[in-house]
Design a protein around this motif. Structure first.
Motif, PDB file in Angstrom:
ATOM      1  N   CYS A  39      44.104  43.838  40.309  1.00 19.86           N
ATOM      2  CA  CYS A  39      43.481  43.286  41.502  1.00 19.86           C
ATOM      3  C   CYS A  39      41.989  43.117  41.240  1.00 19.86           C
ATOM      4  N   LYS A  40      41.424  42.098  41.803  1.00 20.80           N
ATOM      5  CA  LYS A  40      39.983  41.889  41.660  1.00 20.80           C
ATOM      6  C   LYS A  40      39.225  43.128  42.127  1.00 20.80           C
ATOM      7  N   GLY A  41      38.268  43.578  41.309  1.00 18.94           N
ATOM      8  CA  GLY A  41      37.477  44.748  41.654  1.00 18.94           C
ATOM      9  C   GLY A  41      38.047  46.062  41.153  1.00 18.94           C
ATOM     10  N   SER A  42      39.123  46.013  40.362  1.00 17.53           N
ATOM     11  CA  SER A  42      39.770  47.249  39.915  1.00 17.53           C
ATOM     12  C   SER A  42      38.938  48.045  38.927  1.00 17.53           C
ATOM     13  N   ILE A  43      38.055  47.365  38.190  1.00 21.46           N
ATOM     14  CA  ILE A  43      37.235  48.035  37.184  1.00 21.46           C
ATOM     15  C   ILE A  43      35.781  47.634  37.374  1.00 21.46           C
ATOM     16  N   ALA A  44      34.894  48.616  37.274  1.00 25.47           N
ATOM     17  CA  ALA A  44      33.452  48.356  37.338  1.00 25.47           C
ATOM     18  C   ALA A  44      32.859  48.507  35.940  1.00 25.47           C
ATOM     19  N   GLU A  45      31.934  47.607  35.608  1.00 22.37           N
ATOM     20  CA  GLU A  45      31.261  47.668  34.300  1.00 22.37           C
ATOM     21  C   GLU A  45      29.805  47.225  34.460  1.00 22.37           C
ATOM     22  N   PRO A  46      28.981  48.067  35.056  1.00 23.75           N
ATOM     23  CA  PRO A  46      27.566  47.696  35.226  1.00 23.75           C
ATOM     24  C   PRO A  46      26.830  47.718  33.892  1.00 23.75           C
ATOM     25  N   VAL A  47      25.917  46.757  33.721  1.00 21.80           N
ATOM     26  CA  VAL A  47      25.138  46.644  32.493  1.00 21.80           C
ATOM     27  C   VAL A  47      23.650  46.701  32.838  1.00 21.80           C
ATOM     28  N   LYS A  48      22.914  47.526  32.126  1.00 22.03           N
ATOM     29  CA  LYS A  48      21.473  47.639  32.330  1.00 22.03           C
ATOM     30  C   LYS A  48      20.778  47.316  31.000  1.00 22.03           C
ATOM     31  N   PRO A  49      20.242  46.114  30.864  1.00 19.22           N
ATOM     32  CA  PRO A  49      19.571  45.759  29.611  1.00 19.22           C
ATOM     33  C   PRO A  49      18.128  46.235  29.595  1.00 19.22           C
ATOM     34  N   SER A  50      17.631  46.470  28.422  1.00 22.20           N
ATOM     35  CA  SER A  50      16.208  46.721  28.257  1.00 22.20           C
ATOM     36  C   SER A  50      15.543  45.380  27.941  1.00 22.20           C
ATOM     37  N   ALA A  51      14.282  45.425  27.546  1.00 24.16           N
ATOM     38  CA  ALA A  51      13.545  44.186  27.296  1.00 24.16           C
ATOM     39  C   ALA A  51      13.977  43.550  25.976  1.00 24.16           C
ATOM     40  N   TYR A  52      14.110  42.232  25.990  1.00 23.54           N
ATOM     41  CA  TYR A  52      14.311  41.470  24.757  1.00 23.54           C
ATOM     42  C   TYR A  52      12.957  41.449  24.062  1.00 23.54           C
ATOM     43  N   ARG A  53      12.911  41.889  22.807  1.00 22.66           N
ATOM     44  CA  ARG A  53      11.612  42.100  22.193  1.00 22.66           C
ATOM     45  C   ARG A  53      11.519  41.537  20.780  1.00 22.66           C
ATOM     46  N   ALA A  54      10.300  41.259  20.414  1.00 28.18           N
ATOM     47  CA  ALA A  54       9.969  40.848  19.048  1.00 28.18           C
ATOM     48  C   ALA A  54       8.745  41.658  18.642  1.00 28.18           C
ATOM     49  N   GLU A  55       8.891  42.492  17.631  1.00 26.99           N
ATOM     50  CA  GLU A  55       7.819  43.420  17.276  1.00 26.99           C
ATOM     51  C   GLU A  55       7.575  43.421  15.767  1.00 26.99           C
ATOM     52  N   LYS A  56       6.331  43.556  15.410  1.00 25.63           N
ATOM     53  CA  LYS A  56       5.961  43.681  13.990  1.00 25.63           C
ATOM     54  C   LYS A  56       6.347  45.073  13.519  1.00 25.63           C
ATOM     55  N   ILE A  57       7.001  45.141  12.369  1.00 28.92           N
ATOM     56  CA  ILE A  57       7.378  46.423  11.785  1.00 28.92           C
ATOM     57  C   ILE A  57       6.184  46.979  11.018  1.00 28.92           C
TER      58      ILE A  57
ATOM     59  N   VAL B 133      38.084  51.733  39.054  1.00 25.49           N
ATOM     60  CA  VAL B 133      37.869  52.059  40.458  1.00 25.49           C
ATOM     61  C   VAL B 133      39.201  52.080  41.208  1.00 25.49           C
ATOM     62  N   MET B 134      40.127  51.235  40.786  1.00 23.84           N
ATOM     63  CA  MET B 134      41.450  51.162  41.414  1.00 23.84           C
ATOM     64  C   MET B 134      42.536  51.187  40.335  1.00 23.84           C
ATOM     65  N   PRO B 135      42.721  52.303  39.648  1.00 21.04           N
ATOM     66  CA  PRO B 135      43.725  52.344  38.572  1.00 21.04           C
ATOM     67  C   PRO B 135      45.142  52.105  39.075  1.00 21.04           C
ATOM     68  N   ASP B 136      45.378  52.349  40.382  1.00 22.46           N
ATOM     69  CA  ASP B 136      46.702  52.122  40.954  1.00 22.46           C
ATOM     70  C   ASP B 136      47.015  50.644  41.115  1.00 22.46           C
ATOM     71  N   LEU B 137      45.994  49.788  40.922  1.00 24.28           N
ATOM     72  CA  LEU B 137      46.187  48.342  41.046  1.00 24.28           C
ATOM     73  C   LEU B 137      46.031  47.643  39.696  1.00 24.28           C
ATOM     74  N   ILE B 138      46.360  48.373  38.637  1.00 25.75           N
ATOM     75  CA  ILE B 138      46.351  47.825  37.270  1.00 25.75           C
ATOM     76  C   ILE B 138      47.707  48.126  36.627  1.00 25.75           C
ATOM     77  N   TYR B 139      48.359  47.100  36.123  1.00 25.18           N
ATOM     78  CA  TYR B 139      49.624  47.263  35.404  1.00 25.18           C
ATOM     79  C   TYR B 139      49.551  46.453  34.108  1.00 25.18           C
ATOM     80  N   TYR B 140      50.252  46.926  33.103  1.00 22.03           N
ATOM     81  CA  TYR B 140      50.245  46.198  31.834  1.00 22.03           C
ATOM     82  C   TYR B 140      51.574  46.361  31.126  1.00 22.03           C
ATOM     83  N   ILE B 141      51.838  45.402  30.244  1.00 24.94           N
ATOM     84  CA  ILE B 141      53.056  45.422  29.432  1.00 24.94           C
ATOM     85  C   ILE B 141      52.645  45.303  27.967  1.00 24.94           C
TER      86      ILE B 141
END
Length: 288
Positions: free
Chosen positions: A238-256, A275-283
């Motif tokens: 079902c839509k919304g059954s799994i949550a996967e939040p992503v928090k990116p840091s800054a895209y950067r270009a730096e001299k080594i 979040v809703m494992p009861d609404l997930i089925y697989y074969i």
């Protein structure tokens, strides 16, 4: 004779000036937008999360179904029934990074802005693959995922119908069946091709045979999943059954330090939780 490029922003200026920061921020924005657009999981993952991602945990909440009672019950009791909800914590506990090193002589023609734009595509692809693979691995995880269905169907079409019916008729304290428009199914590429072949043989099928995706089958959304867990033929949720939040840091270009090389990339952090494992089925795929 060395080739000296024209109109190339030097790395020190790019990383340190407002113009450079704006360019980096714009590239990061583009990465996130494209990753969210291209991942299958982003279409139906749970985004109704509360909390501060900087704290490392977000919260999803499932509310129980409403129940009717005889008229006057609340008046006699002097109170209504309390709402029932199940909080689900989603920890941002997966720390990843994509960094690549380039020598000045290797990028002298395109410059840092050109390199940032070019490598953005590779970063998007890497993030897309990892997020989708983790999302669907969670769906079939033995402790956090859904329920394996042992199907008796002889064909992909039969097994798909059986899987959808199981989810469509699921009833518990939280749902009274799942509407077909809220059901999303991912098939392995091989299973998808077999399903597509079946649809193409139907003279009245409302599907264009020259397009890649057929979209819906009997009211549910169906996708070919190139990031399907190994050995799994199909997953329905079902839509919304799994949550996967992503928090990116800054895209950067730096001299080594102490070199003429540059580091390009970004760290990012995410979590994945059913979040809703009861609404997930697989074969799983049938053994050969």
């Amino acid at each position: 004779m060395a080739v000296e490029s024209l109109n190339i922003t030097k790395l020190a200026d790019l990383a340190g000036t407002e113009e450079g920061k704006m360019l980096l921020a714009e590239e990061l924005k583009g990465i996130l937008a494209n990753v969210q657009r291209r991942t299958i999981s982003s279409i139906f993952k749970n985004t109704l999360l509360s909390g501060n991602p900087n704290a490392g945990t977000l919260s999803a909440r499932r509310y129980a179904s409403a129940q009717s009672k005889e008229y006057g019950t609340a008046r006699k009791a002097g109170k209504s029934e309390p709402g029932k909800a199940l909080p689900v914590s989603v920890d941002i506990n997966i720390d990843r990074e994509i960094f690549e090193e380039y020598e000045e002589k290797d990028i002298s023609l395109n410059g840092i802005p050109g390199l940032l734009a070019e490598r953005k595509v590779a970063i998007e692809t890497a993030m897309e693959r990892e997020l989708d693979e983790k999302f669907f691995a969670t769906a079939v995880d033995s402790t956090d995922g859904g329920t394996e269905l042992t199907s008796t169907g002889a064909t992909v079409k039969d097994r798909l119908s059986e899987l959808v019916l199981k989810l469509h008729t699921t009833k518990n304290d939280f749902v009274d069946g799942v509407e077909k428009n809220d059901i999303h199914v991912v098939l392995s590429p091989a299973a998808y091709e077999e399903m597509r072949d079946y649809i193409d043989t139907k003279a009245n099928a409302n599907v264009q045979t020259d397009i890649e995706e057929f979209g819906k089958f009997h009211g549910v959304w169906v996708y070919s999943n190139n990031h399907q867990p190994e050995g799994v033929e199909m997953i329905a949720m079902c839509k919304g059954s799994i949550a996967e939040p992503v928090k990116p840091s800054a895209y950067r270009a730096e001299k080594i330090q102490f070199s003429d090389a540059y580091n390009v990339g970004l760290p990012y952090y995410y979590g994945c939780k059913s979040v809703m494992p009861d609404l997930i089925y697989y074969i799983k795929e049938k053994a050969a």
